[in-house]
Design a protein around this motif. Structure first.
Motif, short mmCIF file in Angstrom:
data_model
loop_
_atom_site.label_atom_id
_atom_site.label_comp_id
_atom_site.label_asym_id
_atom_site.label_seq_id
_atom_site.Cartn_x
_atom_site.Cartn_y
_atom_site.Cartn_z
N LEU A 86 0.71 -1.12 -0.01
CA LEU A 86 -0.01 0.03 -0.14
C LEU A 86 0.75 1.20 -0.15
O LEU A 86 0.49 2.22 -0.72
CB LEU A 86 -0.82 -0.04 1.30
CG LEU A 86 -1.84 1.35 1.63
CD1 LEU A 86 -2.51 1.67 0.36
CD2 LEU A 86 -2.26 1.19 2.85
N GLU A 87 1.98 1.20 0.75
CA GLU A 87 2.74 2.36 0.86
C GLU A 87 3.64 2.66 -0.21
O GLU A 87 3.88 3.82 -0.78
CB GLU A 87 3.54 2.29 2.36
CG GLU A 87 2.74 2.17 3.60
CD GLU A 87 1.60 3.40 3.70
OE1 GLU A 87 1.98 4.54 3.15
OE2 GLU A 87 0.61 3.30 4.51
N LEU A 88 3.93 1.50 -0.85
CA LEU A 88 4.79 1.68 -2.28
C LEU A 88 3.88 2.38 -3.33
O LEU A 88 4.25 3.07 -3.85
CB LEU A 88 5.27 0.20 -2.73
CG LEU A 88 6.37 -0.49 -1.94
CD1 LEU A 88 6.54 -2.07 -2.56
CD2 LEU A 88 7.73 0.53 -2.12
N ALA A 89 2.70 1.80 -3.32
CA ALA A 89 1.73 2.42 -4.22
C ALA A 89 1.52 4.00 -3.90
O ALA A 89 1.55 4.89 -4.96
CB ALA A 89 0.14 1.83 -4.19
N ARG A 90 1.55 4.16 -2.77
CA ARG A 90 1.24 5.86 -2.11
C ARG A 90 2.36 6.54 -2.66
O ARG A 90 2.40 7.73 -3.26
CB ARG A 90 1.31 5.72 -0.75
CG ARG A 90 0.60 7.39 -0.17
CD ARG A 90 0.64 7.13 1.24
NE ARG A 90 0.03 6.32 1.91
CZ ARG A 90 -1.41 6.05 2.01
NH1 ARG A 90 -2.21 6.90 1.30
NH2 ARG A 90 -1.76 5.12 2.56
N CYS A 91 3.45 5.95 -2.53
CA CYS A 91 5.01 6.67 -3.10
C CYS A 91 4.87 6.88 -4.66
O CYS A 91 5.23 7.99 -5.07
CB CYS A 91 6.19 5.85 -2.74
SG CYS A 91 6.44 5.75 -1.01
N CYS A 92 4.40 5.98 -5.18
CA CYS A 92 4.42 5.96 -6.78
C CYS A 92 3.22 7.14 -7.07
O CYS A 92 3.66 7.85 -8.05
CB CYS A 92 3.93 4.61 -7.35
SG CYS A 92 5.09 3.46 -7.42
N ALA A 93 2.06 7.22 -6.46
CA ALA A 93 1.23 8.24 -6.88
C ALA A 93 1.71 9.60 -6.55
O ALA A 93 1.49 10.39 -7.29
CB ALA A 93 -0.06 7.84 -5.97
N GLN A 94 2.56 9.59 -5.42
CA GLN A 94 3.08 11.06 -4.77
C GLN A 94 4.08 11.36 -5.86
O GLN A 94 4.21 12.67 -6.03
CB GLN A 94 3.50 10.69 -3.40
CG GLN A 94 2.63 10.83 -2.37
CD GLN A 94 3.30 10.42 -1.09
OE1 GLN A 94 4.15 9.65 -0.87
NE2 GLN A 94 2.51 10.52 0.00
N ALA A 95 4.71 10.37 -6.68
CA ALA A 95 5.65 10.84 -7.48
C ALA A 95 4.97 11.16 -9.03
O ALA A 95 5.83 11.29 -10.04
CB ALA A 95 6.71 9.72 -7.72
N GLY A 96 3.82 10.84 -9.03
CA GLY A 96 3.24 10.96 -10.30
C GLY A 96 2.84 10.10 -11.40
O GLY A 96 2.38 9.96 -12.40
N PHE A 97 3.09 8.58 -10.85
CA PHE A 97 2.78 7.59 -11.88
C PHE A 97 1.36 7.26 -11.68
O PHE A 97 0.77 7.36 -10.74
CB PHE A 97 3.72 6.04 -11.03
CG PHE A 97 5.17 6.16 -11.29
CD1 PHE A 97 5.51 5.50 -12.69
CD2 PHE A 97 5.73 6.86 -10.20
CE1 PHE A 97 6.92 5.25 -12.51
CE2 PHE A 97 7.41 6.34 -10.69
CZ PHE A 97 7.88 5.95 -11.74
N ASN A 98 0.84 7.11 -12.98
CA ASN A 98 -0.50 6.43 -13.06
C ASN A 98 -0.15 4.71 -12.49
O ASN A 98 0.96 4.31 -12.60
CB ASN A 98 -0.88 6.30 -14.24
CG ASN A 98 -1.39 7.60 -14.76
OD1 ASN A 98 -1.90 8.48 -13.88
ND2 ASN A 98 -0.94 8.11 -15.88
N LEU A 99 -1.30 4.23 -11.81
CA LEU A 99 -1.14 2.84 -11.29
C LEU A 99 -2.04 1.79 -11.58
O LEU A 99 -3.20 2.19 -11.90
CB LEU A 99 -1.23 3.19 -9.83
CG LEU A 99 -0.06 3.65 -8.81
CD1 LEU A 99 -0.66 4.08 -7.41
CD2 LEU A 99 0.88 2.89 -8.49
N VAL A 100 -1.58 0.59 -11.85
CA VAL A 100 -2.38 -0.73 -11.87
C VAL A 100 -2.01 -1.21 -10.48
O VAL A 100 -0.73 -1.75 -10.27
CB VAL A 100 -2.07 -1.45 -12.88
CG1 VAL A 100 -2.87 -2.54 -12.90
CG2 VAL A 100 -2.52 -0.64 -14.11
N ILE A 101 -2.94 -1.40 -9.46
CA ILE A 101 -2.64 -1.93 -8.21
C ILE A 101 -3.44 -3.29 -8.18
O ILE A 101 -4.55 -3.28 -8.60
CB ILE A 101 -2.79 -0.91 -7.01
CG1 ILE A 101 -4.55 -0.73 -7.30
CG2 ILE A 101 -1.85 0.10 -7.00
CD1 ILE A 101 -4.81 0.10 -5.75
N ALA A 102 -2.71 -4.27 -7.27
CA ALA A 102 -3.47 -5.69 -7.54
C ALA A 102 -3.13 -6.18 -5.85
O ALA A 102 -2.48 -6.05 -5.23
CB ALA A 102 -2.59 -6.67 -8.47
N ALA A 103 -4.33 -7.31 -5.84
CA ALA A 103 -4.33 -7.91 -4.54
C ALA A 103 -5.40 -8.83 -4.45
O ALA A 103 -6.22 -8.67 -5.48
CB ALA A 103 -4.62 -6.75 -2.93
#
Length: 260
Positions: free
Chosen positions: A18-35
């Motif tokens: 979750l926190e890695l995804a947050r870091c990516c979003a804060q850096a401006g990456f669009n995301l595909v997240i999975a669980a």
């Protein structure tokens, strides 16, 4: 980061993922997240508030079908970063564990992770650009009794990441291994280890661990061990006989060792 860059983060519903995804979003990456749990949809809603595109995929990444579902959601979009974080733990003595749970651990931590890296890595290699972050663990340095299969799976990932990095040297694709110690996540509860010393002792914060790994990935570093205590432990582990390491960990992970 370019607003057009895409990152995939697995195991992103809670904890380090979750926190890695947050870091990516804060850096401006669009995301595909999975669980493999419905909570991933709520996570996507929260992350969209950071101003990036977020697509959630609920899939069992211990299976080839689950990985295929994730890759289908990505489609033909170029993958700029893959943060392969999905993993499960398992406590108690190996012979007391249900073998179906052991197989699920291996399929999730190793087989599914490698299949996803193989698919995404080939896409990156064709473009000669991309970053891969693999969540290993300092557990991979130590043959830990009462976490035997889990630690062996992390030893596999730690070793694999260094080998893959060398194979991709000068290709434009970097591989970084994040090797945290005990972290404040749902890991120990889900692994059935809340009656152990390691399950109940103070742990590192998930965001700090994730941010250190994310930054190391952006710098193209080979690996990062988070936390001074964990750095010391890995140094000591390199010069300590494996038999002694396994015996010492009994005091941390054997059921019933939690402080009252």
């Amino acid at each position: 980061m370019s607003a057009n860059q895409l990152a995939i983060v697995t195991g992103a519903a809670t904890g380090i993922g979750l926190e890695l995804a947050r870091c990516c979003a804060q850096a401006g990456f669009n995301l595909v997240i999975a669980a493999d749990e419905p909570m991933i949809e709520r996570v996507a809603v929260d992350l969209r508030r950071l101003g990036v595109g977020v697509e959630a995929v609920e899939a069992d990444l211990s299976t080839t079908e689950g990985v295929d579902k994730l890759c289908a959601a990505v489609g033909d979009r170029p993958i700029d970063a893959l943060l392969a974080n999905a993993g499960v733990g398992l406590g108690k003595a190996f012979l007391d564990q249900d073998f179906a749970a052991i197989k699920h651990l291996i399929d999730t931590n190793i087989t599914g992770t490698l299949y996803l890296i193989h698919r995404a890595g080939n896409e990156m290699l064709r473009r000669k650009a991309g970053r891969i972050l693999i969540t290993g663990s300092i557990a991979g340095f130590v043959p830990r009794s009462f976490q035997a299969a889990y630690n062996a799976s992390k030893a596999f990932l730690d070793s694999f990441s260094f080998a893959l990095r060398e194979e991709l040297r000068d290709s434009g694709v970097t591989v970084t291994c994040l090797m945290p110690g005990a972290t404040d996540t749902e890991f120990f509860r889900r692994a059935g280890m809340m009656d152990t010393k390691v399950g109940t002792e103070k742990k590192d914060g998930a965001y700090g661990v994730a941010k250190a790994g994310f930054d190391a990935m952006l710098r193209g570093e080979s690996d990062i061990v988070t936390g001074l205590k964990n750095k010391i432990q890995t140094t000591v582990a390199n010069v300590t006989p494996n038999e002694l390491l396994a015996r010492q960990h009994r005091e941390m992970a054997e059921p019933g060792t939690a402080k009252s």
